[in-house]
Scaffold this active site. Structure first.
Site, PDB file in Angstrom:
ATOM      1  N   ASP A  26      -3.181  -2.279   3.247  1.00 34.92           N
ATOM      2  CA  ASP A  26      -3.570  -2.975   4.599  1.00 34.92           C
ATOM      3  C   ASP A  26      -4.454  -3.379   5.342  1.00 34.92           C
ATOM      4  OD1 ASP A  26      -1.786  -1.021   5.444  1.00 34.92           O
ATOM      5  OD2 ASP A  26      -2.731   1.001   6.344  1.00 34.92           O
ATOM      6  N   GLU A  59       1.046  -1.041  -0.622  1.00 34.30           N
ATOM      7  CA  GLU A  59      -0.207   0.146  -0.033  1.00 34.30           C
ATOM      8  C   GLU A  59       0.676   1.243  -0.063  1.00 34.30           C
ATOM      9  OE1 GLU A  59      -3.535   2.194   2.829  1.00 34.30           O
ATOM     10  OE2 GLU A  59      -3.167  -0.071   2.595  1.00 34.30           O
ATOM     11  N   TYR A 118       3.701   3.787  11.366  1.00 35.42           N
ATOM     12  CA  TYR A 118       2.148   4.495  10.984  1.00 35.42           C
ATOM     13  C   TYR A 118       1.297   5.690  11.703  1.00 35.42           C
ATOM     14  CZ  TYR A 118      -1.490   4.957   7.618  1.00 35.42           C
ATOM     15  OH  TYR A 118      -2.673   4.984   6.712  1.00 35.42           O
ATOM     16  N   ASP A 142      -6.990  -3.314   6.120  1.00 36.55           N
ATOM     17  CA  ASP A 142      -8.434  -3.382   6.031  1.00 36.55           C
ATOM     18  C   ASP A 142      -9.211  -2.606   5.148  1.00 36.55           C
ATOM     19  OD1 ASP A 142      -7.977  -1.197   4.881  1.00 36.55           O
ATOM     20  OD2 ASP A 142      -7.515   0.697   7.413  1.00 36.55           O
TER      21      ASP A 142
END
Length: 776
Positions: A98, A7, A324, A100
């Protein structure tokens, strides 16, 4: 070959290190004999609605979702083409977005656009899923050996896509509709409306309304002061259901007096009903997520949320100093505990007294509750990286924010504070009073940080060994304290951010409130929140930029425009219930993609009704519209002329006020602040008459009129035209009058409008045969 699509670049770098074999650095990707590793930069594609780029016009609303597509973003086109080329060269693709919904869609959207997959799970190549939520090398190696089938997570893309389409359909339509209406009132600013943005603004507006409308009231607290075992203790009376109102307070003075009298009448019967002790600990606060960091930066440094986002972005990308930074999680992987000694070692050279005090007292054998892989989300808490830092190269703001993050991480290795909690309950017939006191046994981390302990509630050195149940109370006195209810306080940045974590309490409907709370059931620190830590700061900045909110000292308050916007919108838009309802609908799409159209169509229908309401309303957004100079009651509104192609400006109170102005590049051509040269008191206003525009003095005692000269009054003061005694009209024999018109002087008949004969002027005389003119 296998292609890993990460990502973000930092994750690609971490995956490369975890694989470990020699890689060559290419243009925006790495390559060895087995793998290509490339990356996205957030979303390389954006979801586009049909006609999204069409002219802002009511004729083009509402925008509908039919035929949506993924379009390459201009600023990421180069990276997209690199990833596309590598896809063509690979047999297996490993999705490393990620873990999610958004992370799933970021990579899936590329595979979808390149016809590698469809949204039903069919694929032309082998697609695997790598789930990484920490850049820890050991964790990534573990996940690389445990790849999943990407189809198992495709439903997350459905949900992200549904939310994106819904937000665009809702936000674009209403923003354009209200902006166009705002332009009709002579204002060029954008009136942005959004599912999350607008309820956030409404929180601020309603908080101010609550404070303004607060009515002072009183409540009563009953206390008992006793002597037990030779020492004084204060007890709080435990109210009964019938003694309190919906606020769970005693609000009746009569009730308070009744309780006091009852207690006094029976105080001789007071005994120790129950005595309990319980060991308690206060553990260190969890490491930061973004929201908690923004709250503390606001409290300590008056730093705005978007500033914290910017600073942490630099700490992460420029200095490689933190993990992050957009995380919504306060927990860490268990594997990070093993990496912690190396992280702490990298902090030992940083010149900061408080940090070094914590480092020197840290015990690596202590493992706080923060290290719990089962509680991590798509990300982990924000902590320092295992990197030697040049702290002197940090800006002042970067130092402040980094030290908060570093201190909070190292604190995970400090011992807890220990207490013994004593609870004594006094009984008087059916009445109970309670005293709670925490006795400090070991200050633990609080002592190391010199944090202030709570005030003691026991006078002197109290001997708890002399307390036993059924022991009579030696002496007890009662008092009723009358206390005034206080209005809520204006929002500050930190209190507003904290409220956004629990916005469910402001839902109008109890069911939707539970929906929002259910959404956050697995998120520590969130209890029915709206937005995400990463988006909230950007939305708050938008509210400032749009002129909806402003700072008042350290408080956040709404502007007139912000208040008016909330007053104009329906409750469905301004309360957070919509987010809760969308969440439930999107949960269904999670398992059934076919319901996407029904969901978005319902939002389009809602948007269409709102647009109909907008178009049928009169001058909205009066807070920044121009007052009518004539009546001071209405507002100037842009209207179409009789030819339907031109525009003019009129008063919103028409026909009561008939003032009008020409349109000048989208604004009323109001020639303001021109005093009448005749009376020198009134102001000249422009009117539209039967024979064109003219200007008239607003002073009723004057009412002098002037010709219009290209949108401005012709201020030449002329003597009243007097009929000539010398020249007469050849048609009706009436006297001629010399006048000054647009094209200069001319002669007209004094019998106008019955006789409309005119004659050209020649040096003050009408041009016609003088001998034919009839004279007196």
């Amino acid at each position: 070959m296998k292609l890993i699509i990460a990502e973000k670049p930092a994750l690609a770098e971490a995956i490369k290190e975890a694989i470990g074999t020699d890689f060559q650095k290419k243009d925006s990707y790495y390559e060895n004999k087995e793998y290509y590793i490339s990356w996205c930069i957030g979303h390389l594609l954006e979801v586009m609605l049909p006609d999204e780029n069409s002219k802002w016009s009511f004729d083009n609303l509402p925008l509908k979702h039919k035929g949506w597509n993924f379009q390459i973003k201009e600023n990421t086109k180069k990276q997209y083409n690199i990833v596309k080329t590598l896809i063509d060269m690979s047999d297996t693709i490993i999705h490393a977005g990620d873990p999610d919904e958004e992370g799933q869609l970021i990579v899936d959207s590329i595979l979808y656009k390149e016809n590698i997959i469809d949204l039903k799970g069919n694929s032309k190549k082998t697609i695997k899923r790598l789930l990484v939520n920490d850049f820890n090398t050991k964790s990534i190696k573990k996940e690389l050996s445990n790849l999943k089938d990407n189809n198992e997570y495709l439903n997350l893309s459905y949900m992200a896509l549904a939310r994106t389409l819904a937000d665009k359909t809702f936000g674009y339509n209403l923003t354009r509709g209200y902006t166009l209406k705002n332009q009709e009132a002579g204002n060029n600013n954008v009136i942005s409306i959004g599912r999350v943005q607008t309820p956030m603004l409404a929180l601020i507006v309603r908080r101010e309304q609550e404070i303004k409308n607060h009515v002072k009231s009183y409540y009563y607290t009953i206390k008992g002061s006793t002597a037990i075992a030779g020492s004084s203790l204060d007890f709080i009376y435990q109210t009964k259901a019938e003694e309190i109102d919906e606020t769970k307070k005693i609000t009746s003075e009569e009730t308070a007096n009744t309780i006091i009298n009852r207690l006094n009448d029976n105080k001789s019967k007071a005994v120790v009903f129950k005595y309990e002790t319980k060991e308690e600990i206060d553990t260190v606060p969890l490491p930061y997520n973004l929201l908690d960091l923004q709250v503390d930066c606001s409290k300590l440094y008056n730093m705005k949320a978007d500033k914290v986002m910017s600073v942490t972005q630099d700490l992460r990308e420029k200095h490689k100093a933190i993990t992050y930074n957009r995380s919504d999680c306060n927990y860490l992987l268990d594997e990070t505990y093993e990496q912690s000694p190396a992280i702490i070692a990298c902090l030992q050279d940083i010149n900061d007294e408080k940090l070094q005090n914590i480092v020197n007292n840290a015990n690596i054998d202590i493992k706080s509750k923060a290290f719990n892989s089962s509680k991590t989300t798509a990300h982990t808490a924000i902590i320092p990286t295992e990197t030697k830092l040049d702290f002197s190269a940090f800006s002042d703001d970067e130092k402040k924010v980094f030290l908060l993050i570093a201190n909070r991480f190292v604190m995970q290795f400090l011992p807890p504070a220990k207490y013994l909690k004593h609870t004594i309950t006094i009984k008087i017939n059916d009445d109970y009073l309670i005293n709670n006191h925490r006795q400090l046994l070991d200050a633990g981390w609080k002592g190391i940080l010199s944090e202030k302990e709570e005030d003691e509630t026991v006078s002197g050195n109290f001997d708890y060994s002399k307390i036993y149940e059924e022991k009579p109370v030696e002496k007890i006195d009662f008092i009723s304290l009358k206390e005034e209810t206080k209005p809520k306080k204006l929002y500050t940045t930190d209190s507003f951010l904290n409220d956004l974590k629990r916005v469910a309490v402001y839902c109008k409907n109890e069911k939707t409130k539970q929906f929002l709370k259910e959404k956050d059931k697995d998120k520590a620190g969130e209890s029915g929140g709206i937005g995400t830590p990463a988006t909230r700061s950007a939305i708050i900045k938008t509210l400032y930029d749009r002129g909806y909110i402003k700072d008042d000292k350290k408080n956040i308050v709404s502007t007139d425009l912000g208040k008016e916007l909330i007053s104009l919108l329906s409750d469905e838009i301004t309360y957070p219930d919509m987010t809760a309802l969308w969440h439930e609908d999107i949960k269904e799409i999670n398992t059934n993609m076919s319901k996407l159209d029904d969901f978005i169509n319902s939002i389009t229908e809602f948007s269409s009704k709102e647009i109909d309401k907008i178009t049928s309303s009169e001058a909205v957004f009066k807070s920044n519209a121009q007052k009518c100079p004539n009546c001071d009651t209405g507002y100037l509104v842009k209207r179409k002329g009789k030819d339907k192609s031109s525009y003019f400006w009129g008063c919103s109170t028409y026909p009561e006020c008939k003032v009008s102005y020409q349109d000048n590049n989208g604004e009323p051509d109001v020639y303001l602040s021109v005093s009448c040269p005749v009376c020198e008191k009134g102001e000249l206003l422009k009117f539209r008459g039967k024979y064109g525009a003219y200007w008239k003095c607003k002073n009723p005692e004057c009412s002098k009129t002037f010709n219009d000269d290209k949108g401005k009054p012709d201020l030449t003061i002329r003597e009243k035209a007097v009929p000539s005694e010398q020249y007469r009209c050849l048609e009706c024999n009436s006297k001629l009058v010399r006048r000054n018109g647009k094209n200069g002087w001319f002669w007209g008949c004094s019998a106008y409008p019955k006789c409309k004969t005119i004659y050209q002027d020649n040096n003050g005389e009408p041009i016609y045969n003088k001998e034919l003119a009839k004279k007196d």
